[in-house]
Structures are given as structure tokens and as C-alpha cells.
Design an enzyme around this catalytic site. Structure first.
Site, PDB file in Angstrom:
ATOM      1  N   HIS A 205      41.356  -3.452  58.299  1.00  0.00           N
ATOM      2  CA  HIS A 205      41.172  -4.756  57.649  1.00  0.00           C
ATOM      3  C   HIS A 205      41.772  -4.846  56.251  1.00  0.00           C
ATOM      4  O   HIS A 205      41.780  -5.914  55.646  1.00  0.00           O
ATOM      5  CB  HIS A 205      39.672  -5.096  57.535  1.00  0.00           C
ATOM      6  CG  HIS A 205      38.967  -4.314  56.465  1.00  0.00           C
ATOM      7  ND1 HIS A 205      38.483  -3.061  56.651  1.00  0.00           N
ATOM      8  CD2 HIS A 205      38.684  -4.621  55.178  1.00  0.00           C
ATOM      9  CE1 HIS A 205      37.911  -2.615  55.549  1.00  0.00           C
ATOM     10  NE2 HIS A 205      38.037  -3.539  54.625  1.00  0.00           N
TER      11      HIS A 205
HETATM   12  C1  UD1 Z   1      36.350  -7.701  51.577  1.00  0.00           C
HETATM   13  C2  UD1 Z   1      36.542  -6.829  50.353  1.00  0.00           C
HETATM   14  C3  UD1 Z   1      36.953  -5.439  50.775  1.00  0.00           C
HETATM   15  C4  UD1 Z   1      35.977  -4.864  51.774  1.00  0.00           C
HETATM   16  C5  UD1 Z   1      35.755  -5.820  52.936  1.00  0.00           C
HETATM   17  C6  UD1 Z   1      34.641  -5.300  53.793  1.00  0.00           C
HETATM   18  C7  UD1 Z   1      37.367  -8.064  48.382  1.00  0.00           C
HETATM   19  C8  UD1 Z   1      38.528  -8.301  47.489  1.00  0.00           C
HETATM   20  N1  UD1 Z   1      37.603  -7.363  49.495  1.00  0.00           N
HETATM   21  O1  UD1 Z   1      37.604  -7.798  52.235  1.00  0.00           O
HETATM   22  O2  UD1 Z   1      36.974  -4.590  49.639  1.00  0.00           O
HETATM   23  O3  UD1 Z   1      36.496  -3.659  52.257  1.00  0.00           O
HETATM   24  O4  UD1 Z   1      35.370  -7.106  52.432  1.00  0.00           O
HETATM   25  O5  UD1 Z   1      34.670  -5.806  55.076  1.00  0.00           O
HETATM   26  O6  UD1 Z   1      36.273  -8.484  48.088  1.00  0.00           O
HETATM   27  N2  UD1 Z   1      36.653 -13.801  57.414  1.00  0.00           N
HETATM   28  C9  UD1 Z   1      36.051 -14.444  58.474  1.00  0.00           C
HETATM   29  N3  UD1 Z   1      34.683 -14.357  58.575  1.00  0.00           N
HETATM   30  C10 UD1 Z   1      33.910 -13.681  57.698  1.00  0.00           C
HETATM   31  C11 UD1 Z   1      34.533 -13.048  56.620  1.00  0.00           C
HETATM   32  C12 UD1 Z   1      35.908 -13.104  56.498  1.00  0.00           C
HETATM   33  O7  UD1 Z   1      36.705 -15.068  59.299  1.00  0.00           O
HETATM   34  O8  UD1 Z   1      32.667 -13.640  57.874  1.00  0.00           O
HETATM   35  C13 UD1 Z   1      38.130 -13.845  57.325  1.00  0.00           C
HETATM   36  C14 UD1 Z   1      38.651 -15.052  56.548  1.00  0.00           C
HETATM   37  O9  UD1 Z   1      39.860 -15.435  57.115  1.00  0.00           O
HETATM   38  C15 UD1 Z   1      38.923 -14.451  55.179  1.00  0.00           C
HETATM   39  C16 UD1 Z   1      39.364 -13.040  55.512  1.00  0.00           C
HETATM   40  O10 UD1 Z   1      38.583 -12.673  56.646  1.00  0.00           O
HETATM   41  O11 UD1 Z   1      39.910 -15.154  54.453  1.00  0.00           O
HETATM   42  C17 UD1 Z   1      39.158 -12.037  54.403  1.00  0.00           C
HETATM   43  O12 UD1 Z   1      37.779 -12.052  53.966  1.00  0.00           O
HETATM   44  P1  UD1 Z   1      37.425 -11.627  52.462  1.00  0.00           P
HETATM   45  O13 UD1 Z   1      35.968 -11.543  52.302  1.00  0.00           O
HETATM   46  O14 UD1 Z   1      38.178 -12.459  51.470  1.00  0.00           O
HETATM   47  O15 UD1 Z   1      38.055 -10.177  52.355  1.00  0.00           O
HETATM   48  P2  UD1 Z   1      37.881  -8.918  53.303  1.00  0.00           P
HETATM   49  O16 UD1 Z   1      39.211  -8.614  53.869  1.00  0.00           O
HETATM   50  O17 UD1 Z   1      36.731  -9.111  54.213  1.00  0.00           O
HETATM   51  N1  UDP Z   2      30.929  -1.353  60.114  1.00  0.00           N
HETATM   52  C1  UDP Z   2      30.059  -1.989  60.995  1.00  0.00           C
HETATM   53  N2  UDP Z   2      30.585  -2.701  62.031  1.00  0.00           N
HETATM   54  C2  UDP Z   2      31.926  -2.809  62.260  1.00  0.00           C
HETATM   55  C3  UDP Z   2      32.803  -2.154  61.351  1.00  0.00           C
HETATM   56  C4  UDP Z   2      32.272  -1.451  60.285  1.00  0.00           C
HETATM   57  O1  UDP Z   2      28.846  -1.908  60.827  1.00  0.00           O
HETATM   58  O2  UDP Z   2      32.325  -3.468  63.220  1.00  0.00           O
HETATM   59  C5  UDP Z   2      30.358  -0.608  58.984  1.00  0.00           C
HETATM   60  C6  UDP Z   2      30.879   0.799  58.812  1.00  0.00           C
HETATM   61  O3  UDP Z   2      30.174   1.698  59.649  1.00  0.00           O
HETATM   62  C7  UDP Z   2      30.626   1.037  57.331  1.00  0.00           C
HETATM   63  C8  UDP Z   2      30.879  -0.321  56.736  1.00  0.00           C
HETATM   64  O4  UDP Z   2      30.761  -1.265  57.799  1.00  0.00           O
HETATM   65  O5  UDP Z   2      29.269   1.360  57.104  1.00  0.00           O
HETATM   66  C9  UDP Z   2      32.253  -0.342  56.162  1.00  0.00           C
HETATM   67  O6  UDP Z   2      32.613  -1.638  55.861  1.00  0.00           O
HETATM   68  P1  UDP Z   2      34.118  -2.123  55.783  1.00  0.00           P
HETATM   69  O7  UDP Z   2      35.003  -1.206  56.517  1.00  0.00           O
HETATM   70  O8  UDP Z   2      34.088  -3.535  56.172  1.00  0.00           O
HETATM   71  O9  UDP Z   2      34.390  -2.083  54.220  1.00  0.00           O
HETATM   72  P2  UDP Z   2      34.838  -0.931  53.204  1.00  0.00           P
HETATM   73  O10 UDP Z   2      33.903   0.199  53.323  1.00  0.00           O
HETATM   74  O11 UDP Z   2      36.251  -0.592  53.523  1.00  0.00           O
HETATM   75  O12 UDP Z   2      34.768  -1.621  51.886  1.00  0.00           O
END
Ligand code: UD1
Ligand code: UDP
Length: 349
Positions: A205
């Protein structure tokens, strides 16, 4: 004592679940949980509150998705209003997301003391949005809870020793506690028909991979050619792009899963491929070899003795490093599984 806790993204629900469970043991502490709404799909948000028994957020700001600036600005505005009304003794933030920096900035401007859980992490890559969030949050916070000694050393190198406390990693606490629950409540056969040990577990992601179709294609090409199927609970950000990518039926894409399902998938996997910070560590905790689909890692402890390889997105490197079969003993560098207790005790002091 009143604490306002800010959460918003998936990994923060998992970390806050562990700390909030300990907070509940202290009748003198009132915790107010603000969910920024950064993550909002059921399987990116609600499922964690229900499954992990986290108290429902007192407020959900419903900020949703957007550009970094707009998303952070909306959070800042919403959090500031609540802080002005509640006047807590502490504002607690987790990790390095936009929700983290928004909470920290809002409190800093109001002179409300800030506690940063998972402080002192650095990738030394300032093009990564999370790197800016962590540096800024560490520098405006009043107490820095460091998950590892490496994090303590990094904070020292930035002149932050006086504010830093080594607690161990709350995600280590989380996996110890919730593994037992996963074993009782969540069987592999409910998630997949593939046998234990017969698949790789993967997640993708990170912005540097999703915003670059060449990188994403290279990752999917490697997954397509692995010797076992790849179970890929896919983040919505990446899901939106897969029509543009070629891949084989070796990749089993599923919707994002809850934490208990994820622990079950991890504990039964052969190995892990990921660009997630949290999953790299969880793979290490569960002694599952990992290949990290990034150019650097903040969790350098996991690199020892072949447990984790930072390979970027090069298809040959991914296939080369995932094939390694020699692993050394692990040292425990993430604390004693009681990081949350140390955090809460130290806030009370
Ligand atoms: C964010 C964090 C990242 C973390 C990740 C965990 C920042 C800058 N990044 O990234 O550090 O690793 O969360 O998962 O804060 N979207 C949906 N549904 C949701 C959430 C997101 O469709 O419930 C889609 C939307 O298109 C959105 C994109 O995912 O624009 C990115 O979501 P966003 O929360 O901005 O960043 P993450 O990539 O999730
Ligand atoms: N995770 C989860 N379901 C999923 C993918 C990840 O519960 O489908 C959990 C994973 O085990 C870990 C956390 O989400 O505990 C990590 O989150 P993510 O990878 O979204 O963010 P990051 O750690 O890179 O910020």
C-alpha cells in the site's frame, strides 16, 4: 487525569487497542478517543473497534481521504476545537500518519503536552510523507516513547534524549495478547482453502509503490511467479490500481481483513512480502522470514540474521531473497511485552 488520544489509520487502532486496554485499569484516567476518519471503510476501521474491544471513539471527525495538505488541515481544525473544549492533561498520538501530525500540531499550538508513542523511527527518506510526520511530531512532543534502543539512539542524535523513554514496542504487546484470541476465535479454513504453510502472505500500500505503476507491476510480476500462492489482503489504495496491472492467478487478492484474521494468516504463512512497517515487525515476532518491498526500513532490528531483506521493487531481487532458507537466532529488541503499562505509568508520573 484526562488524556485525548488521536487515531485515524489502521495500525493506530491496533496500537491504541493495547494502550487503551491498560488505561481502563486506572479509574483516575479518563481517555477521550478522537478518530479523525482518515480510514473509514468497515474493514479498514470499524472491524478493529469491534474485534479488539477498543472503546468506540468519542468523536469521529469524518475527515476521509484527500491530498496530504487538505486531509491534515481538516483534521487540525477538528482536533483543535475538541482540545479547546476538553483541555486535557495529555494528548497522545501514535506512529507517523497524517492523523499523528495533525494531533501533535493542534496540541502544540495550544500548549497541551504531547506524548508520542513509537517515537524515534527514521527511514532517512524525506520524500516519504511519514518521515516528515515523524520528525515533526517527535520535535513538538513533550515525551517520546521509544520502541527500541535504536530509536533511543536516533532521538539522542537529534538532541531529544531528555524527552525520550524506552518502553518497548506496543505492537509487540499487541501481538502477544491478540495471538491467543486469534487462536481461539479465528481458524485458517474460514479465510482460505489453502493449507497452513502453503502460501506467502503479502501486503502492498505504500505511496512509493502505488503512485508508481512500474514499481507496482514489478511487485505483481514477482508475486505471479512465486512457487506458492500469494494471499494478498489488498489495501483500497492499491485495489483502485489493479486493473492497470498484469498478474497471474497465483495471486489471491482478498479484501483487507481484521487483525485476528491477519494474525491467523501470518502465523500459518510460509513467508511474508510487504511494504508495511507493522507487518515487517509482526513477521519478525512470529519468526516468519520477510522481504520488504521498499528501498529502506525504519525497523533495522529485523534485518539481523536474514529475517528481513530490504529489496525494493526489483523483481529478480524479490525472487532471490525470498528463496533464502538460512536464518539465525533472534534477539528480543522490542521490549518485554509490557510497553503499554510503561507508557501509562509514565504519563501518570
Ligand atoms: C496511511 C498512512 C500510512 C499507513 C497507512 C496504513 C499517511 C500519510 N499515510 O496511508 O503511513 O501506512 O495509512 O494503512 O497518513 N482509502 C479507502 N478507504 C479507506 C481508507 C483509504 O478507499 O478506508 C483509499 C482512498 O482512495 C485514499 C487512499 O486509500 O485516498 C489512501 O488513504 P490514506 O489514508 O490517505 O493513506 P494510506 O495509503 O492509507
Ligand atoms: N493488517 C490487518 N489487516 C490487513 C492488513 C494489515 O489487520 O488486511 C494489520 C497488520 O497485521 C499490522 C497493521 O495492520 O498490524 C499494519 O498496518 P498497515 O500495513 O496498514 O500500516 P503500516 O504499519 O505500514 O503503517
Amino acid at each position: 487525569m484526562k488524556i485525548v488520544t488521536i487515531v485515524g489509520a489502521r495500525p493506530q487502532f491496533i496500537k491504541a487497542a493495547t494502550v487503551s486496554r491498560i488505561v481502563k485499569n486506572y479509574p483516575d484516567i479518563r481517555e477521550i478517543i478522537i478518530h479523525t476518519g482518515q480510514h473509514y471503510d468497515n474493514n479498514m476501521s470499524d472491524i478493529f473497534f469491534t474485534e479488539l474491544g477498543i472503546p468506540q471513539p468519542d468523536v469521529n471527525l469524518g475527515v476521509g481521504s484527500g491530498s496530504h495538505g487538505a486531509q491534515t488541515a481538516h483534521m487540525l481544525e477538528g482536533i483543535e476545537k475538541i482540545l479547546m473544549a476538553e483541555k486535557p492533561e495529555w494528548l497522545m498520538v501514535y506512529g507517523d500518519t497524517n492523523s499523528t501530525i495533525a494531533g501533535a500540531l493542534a496540541a502544540a499550538k495550544l500548549n497541551i503536552p504531547i506524548a508520542h508513542v513509537e517515537a524515534g523511527l527514521r527511514s532517512f527518506n524525506r520524500t516519504m510523507p511519514e518521515e516528515i510526520n515523524r520528525i515533526a511530531t517527535d520535535h513538538v512532543s513533550n515525551v517520546l516513547f521509544a520502541p527500541t534502543q535504536n530509536a533511543m539512539n536516533l532521538l539522542a542524535s537529534e538532541g531529544l534524549t531528555d524527552k525520550a523513554i524506552f518502553t518497548g514496542d506496543v505492537m509487540y504487546d499487541s501481538i502477544l495478547y491478540y495471538s491467543k484470541m486469534a487462536a481461539e476465535k479465528c481458524s485458517l479454513s474460514k479465510i482460505t482453502d489453502i493449507e497452513a504453510g502453503g502460501y506467502y502472505l503479502a501486503t502492498v500500500h505504500r505511496q512509493e509503490n502505488t503512485d508508481n505503476l512500474h514499481n507496482l507491476q514489478s511487485i505483481f510480476r514477482a508475486f505471479s511467479e512465486l512457487d506458492k500462492p500469494v494471499i494478498l489482503p489488498l489495501h483500497p489504495r492499491t485495489r483502485k490500481l489493479i486493473e492497470k496491472i498484469k498478474y497471474s492467478s497465483n495471486i489471491r487478492i482478498i479484501d483487507p481483513v481484521g487483525y485476528l484474521e491477519m494474525i491467523t494468516l501470518l502465523s500459518n504463512s510460509h513467508k511474508v512480502l510487504t511494504d508495511s512497517g507493522g507487518l515487517q515487525k509482526e513477521a519478525f515476532f512470529m519468526k516468519k522470514p520477510c522481504v520488504t518491498l521498499r528501498e529502506e526500513t525504519e525497523w533495522i532490528e529485523t534485518l539481523e540474521d536474514n529475517w528481513n531483506f530490504v529489496v525494493g521493487t526489483n523483481y529478480e531481487k524479490i525472487l532471490g531473497k525470498i528463496a533464502i532458507t538460512q536464518f539465525g537466532d533472534q534477539k528480543n529488541m522490542f521490549g518485554d511485552g509490557h510497553a503499554a503499562e510503561k507508557i501509562v505509568e509514565s504519563l501518570l508520573r
